[in-house]
Design a protein around this motif. Structure first.
Motif, PDB file in Angstrom:
ATOM      1  N   UNK A 328      36.807  12.646  -4.614  1.00  0.00           N
ATOM      2  CA  UNK A 328      36.416  11.238  -4.560  1.00  0.00           C
ATOM      3  C   UNK A 328      37.638  10.328  -4.397  1.00  0.00           C
ATOM      4  N   UNK A 329      38.717  10.645  -5.115  1.00  0.00           N
ATOM      5  CA  UNK A 329      39.921   9.813  -5.089  1.00  0.00           C
ATOM      6  C   UNK A 329      40.555   9.747  -3.700  1.00  0.00           C
ATOM      7  N   UNK A 330      40.528  10.863  -2.970  1.00  0.00           N
ATOM      8  CA  UNK A 330      41.261  10.924  -1.703  1.00  0.00           C
ATOM      9  C   UNK A 330      40.346  10.838  -0.487  1.00  0.00           C
ATOM     10  N   UNK A 331      39.100  10.388  -0.709  1.00  0.00           N
ATOM     11  CA  UNK A 331      38.153  10.273   0.398  1.00  0.00           C
ATOM     12  C   UNK A 331      37.719   8.825   0.590  1.00  0.00           C
ATOM     13  N   UNK A 332      37.808   8.278   1.807  1.00  0.00           N
ATOM     14  CA  UNK A 332      37.261   6.933   2.078  1.00  0.00           C
ATOM     15  C   UNK A 332      35.756   6.907   1.811  1.00  0.00           C
ATOM     16  N   UNK A 333      35.256   5.772   1.323  1.00  0.00           N
ATOM     17  CA  UNK A 333      33.840   5.667   0.956  1.00  0.00           C
ATOM     18  C   UNK A 333      32.901   6.020   2.099  1.00  0.00           C
ATOM     19  N   UNK A 334      33.281   5.665   3.316  1.00  0.00           N
ATOM     20  CA  UNK A 334      32.395   5.900   4.463  1.00  0.00           C
ATOM     21  C   UNK A 334      32.255   7.380   4.805  1.00  0.00           C
ATOM     22  N   UNK A 335      33.131   8.221   4.252  1.00  0.00           N
ATOM     23  CA  UNK A 335      33.104   9.654   4.570  1.00  0.00           C
ATOM     24  C   UNK A 335      32.705  10.507   3.366  1.00  0.00           C
ATOM     25  N   UNK A 336      32.310   9.874   2.281  1.00  0.00           N
ATOM     26  CA  UNK A 336      32.080  10.599   1.031  1.00  0.00           C
ATOM     27  C   UNK A 336      31.065  11.725   1.178  1.00  0.00           C
ATOM     28  N   UNK A 337      29.922  11.432   1.796  1.00  0.00           N
ATOM     29  CA  UNK A 337      28.878  12.446   1.939  1.00  0.00           C
ATOM     30  C   UNK A 337      29.330  13.643   2.734  1.00  0.00           C
ATOM     31  N   UNK A 338      30.018  13.389   3.841  1.00  0.00           N
ATOM     32  CA  UNK A 338      30.476  14.487   4.688  1.00  0.00           C
ATOM     33  C   UNK A 338      31.516  15.358   3.993  1.00  0.00           C
ATOM     34  N   UNK A 339      32.474  14.719   3.312  1.00  0.00           N
ATOM     35  CA  UNK A 339      33.530  15.488   2.660  1.00  0.00           C
ATOM     36  C   UNK A 339      32.974  16.280   1.476  1.00  0.00           C
ATOM     37  N   UNK A 340      32.081  15.680   0.696  1.00  0.00           N
ATOM     38  CA  UNK A 340      31.433  16.442  -0.371  1.00  0.00           C
ATOM     39  C   UNK A 340      30.582  17.573   0.207  1.00  0.00           C
ATOM     40  N   UNK A 341      30.059  17.363   1.395  1.00  0.00           N
ATOM     41  CA  UNK A 341      29.315  18.431   2.069  1.00  0.00           C
ATOM     42  C   UNK A 341      30.211  19.611   2.392  1.00  0.00           C
ATOM     43  N   UNK A 342      31.432  19.326   2.860  1.00  0.00           N
ATOM     44  CA  UNK A 342      32.389  20.406   3.138  1.00  0.00           C
ATOM     45  C   UNK A 342      32.764  21.143   1.855  1.00  0.00           C
TER      46      UNK A 342
END
Length: 405
Positions: A328-342
Motif C-alpha cells: 500500500x505504501x509504495x503503490x499509487x492509489x490509482x493502481x492499488x487494485x492491480x498491484x494487490x492483484x499481482x
C-alpha cells in the motif's frame, strides 16, 4: 462505528468463507473422484493433484485482471461478482457426473475468483494510515485461517453430512457472504481517469519496483512454507504416532494449528507493524519462521510437531499484513487494485508450488528434508528482506540527512 471497520467485519467473514471454499476440497477430492467409478489409484492421485492445483493457477492468472477491473468500477462490485459466482460454481460441483466436469468447474472457480483481492484493496484504501497494519492484520487472519482450516472443515462435513453436501453447504456460506456484502459493504468509489495501462506501464509507475519484487517473493515464500508440509503431514504423523487410530484427525489438527495461531496473533502484530514499521517486522518474522521449521524435522511425537506448528503460526502471522502495508505504501492509489492483484497471484502460486515442492522433496530425499530446506529458503528470504528494507532504507535516510547538513 467507522465505515472501514464495518467493511472490515464483512470482508473478514467473506474472505474466511472464500478461502475455506478454495481449500476445503483437498481431503475429499480422491474420495469424490473414486465416487465417479474410478479405481486406479495412480490415476486418482494424478487427477486429484490437477483438480486441486488448477484453481490456484487460474486464480493467479485472473487475480490481476479482476484487480484492474476493480480500479475501474470499484471494489464492491468485484466482491459481489466473486462471492455470487463462486456460490453458483461450488453448488454445481455437487452435481458433477465425471472428473472432467469437476476439473472444468474447478477451473471456472479460479477464473471468477478475486474476492480476497477486492477485500484487501477496499480495506487498504479506506483505512486510516495509522491503523492500516492492524486492519490488514485482522483481514489476513481470514485468508490464512480459512485456507488452513478448510481441509479439516471439508473432511468433517463429508463425514457427517455426505460427499455432495460438502459443496452444497459451502455454496450456502458463499451465498451468505454475497448477501452480507450486498447489504453492508459501503464504498464511495471515484474511478480513475487514467487510460488502460499494460503491465510494463504499471511497473514503470511504481516508485520502488525493487521493493515490490521483494514483497511479491515474500508472499510467494510465505505460502510455499505454509503448504510445503500439507502433502506429507499425514504420512509424517503416522510415522511419529504409536497408534494408527485417528491419524487423519491428528494430521488435520496439526496442520491447522498454525492457522489458529495466526488468528490470535495477526491483529496484535499488525498493530506493532503500525508502530515500528512493517520493514522491521518482516525480517524478524521470516527469520523466526525459518528457525522454527528446523526442530520440526526432529520431533519424536505428534504433540511436539503440533506445538511447533502453532508457534510457526505466531511467527508467520506478521508477514501478510506487513507485506500488504508495504504494498500500500509504495503503490499509487490509482493502481492499488492491480498491484494487490499481482501480490495475490504470488500467494496463489506459492500455495500451488508449496504442495508440489513438499511432495517432491519428501519422495526424493525424505520427509525431514522438507522442513530443513523450507527453513533455509525462509532464512535466505529474511536476509534479503533485511538487506533491501532495513539496511538500504536506513542508508537512504542517513544519506539524505547528511546532505541536508
Amino acid at each position: 462505528m467507522k465505515l472501514w471497520k464495518k467493511n472490515l467485519i464483512v470482508c473478514w467473514f467473506g474472505s474466511f468463507v472464500t478461502m475455506i471454499a478454495l481449500s476445503q476440497i483437498a481431503p475429499i477430492l480422491p474420495i469424490y473422484i473414486k465416487h465417479f467409478g474410478i479405481n486406479d489409484t495412480s490415476f486418482i492421485e494424478q487427477i486429484s493433484g490437477i483438480a486441486f492445483g488448477v484453481t490456484y493457477v487460474i486464480s493467479a492468472i485472473f487475480s490481476p485482471i479482476w484487480g484492474h477491473v476493480a480500479d475501474r468500477v470499484g471494489r464492491k462490485p468485484m466482491i459481489l461478482r466473486a462471492s455470487l459466482g463462486m456460490a453458483i460454481v461450488v453448488f454445481g460441483m455437487g452435481f458433477a457426473k465425471n472428473v472432467y466436469e469437476l476439473v472444468g468447474l474447478r477451473m471456472l472457480q479460479g477464473t471468477i475468483s478475486g474476492y480476497c483481492t477486492a477485500c484487501t484493496t477496499l480495506i487498504a484504501t479506506q483505512t486510516e494510515k495509522k491503523h492500516a497494519g492492524w486492519a490488514l492484520g485482522v483481514l489476513s487472519t481470514a485468508t490464512i485461517s480459512g485456507s488452513l482450516l478448510g481441509p479439516m472443515f471439508g473432511g468433517y462435513i463429508e463425514e457427517v453430512f455426505g460427499m455432495r453436501n460438502v459443496f452444497f453447504i459451502m455454496s450456502i456460506l458463499l451465498l451468505i457472504a454475497f448477501i452480507t456484502a450486498f447489504l453492508f459493504v459501503k464504498e464511495d468509489f471515484v474511478p480513475s481517469n487514467e487510460k488502460d495501462l499494460g503491465i510494463k506501464d504499471i511497473w514503470e509507475k511504481l516508485p520502488r519496483t525493487d521493493l515490490m519484487v521483494v514483497m511479491f517473493v515474500t508472499s510467494f515464500m510465505l505460502q510455499l512454507a505454509c503448504y510445503s508440509a500439507e502433502p506429507i503431514i499425514t504420512v509424517y504423523i503416522s510415522e511419529l504416532s504409536k497408534s494408527s487410530v485417528h491419524i487423519a484427525l491428528i494430521a488435520g489438527i496439526t496442520f491447522s494449528a498454525s492457522g489458529l495461531a495466526s488468528i490470535l496473533a495477526a491483529p496484535k502484530i499488525g498493530k506493532i507493524s503500525d508502530e515500528v514499521g512493517p520493514e522491521k517486522v518482516m525480517p524478524i518474522a521470516l527469520l523466526a519462521a525459518g528457525i522454527i521449521f528446523i526442530p520440526q524435522a526432529f520431533v519424536k511425537n505428534p504433540e511436539q510437531l503440533m506445538i511447533l506448528r502453532f508457534v510457526l503460526g505466531l511467527a508467520t502471522a506478521g508477514l501478510v499484513p506487513s507485506v500488504n502495508t508495504m504494498v500500500k505504501k509504495i503503490t499509487p492509489d490509482s493502481l492499488t487494485g492491480r498491484v494487490f492483484g499481482f501480490n495475490m497471484s504470488a500467494l496463489y502460486l506459492g500455495t500451488f508450488s508449496g504442495s508440489i515442492f513438499g511432495a517432491q522433496i519428501a519422495s526424493h530425499f525424505g520427509i525431514k528434508y522438507v522442513f530443513i530446506i523450507t527453513s533455509i529458503l525462509l532464512i535466505i528470504n529474511a536476509l534479503w528482506v533485511y538487506e533491501m528494507l532495513c539496511k538500504k532504507m536506513h542508508s537512504k535516510v542517513h544519506h539524505s540527512f547528511s546532505a541536508a547538513h
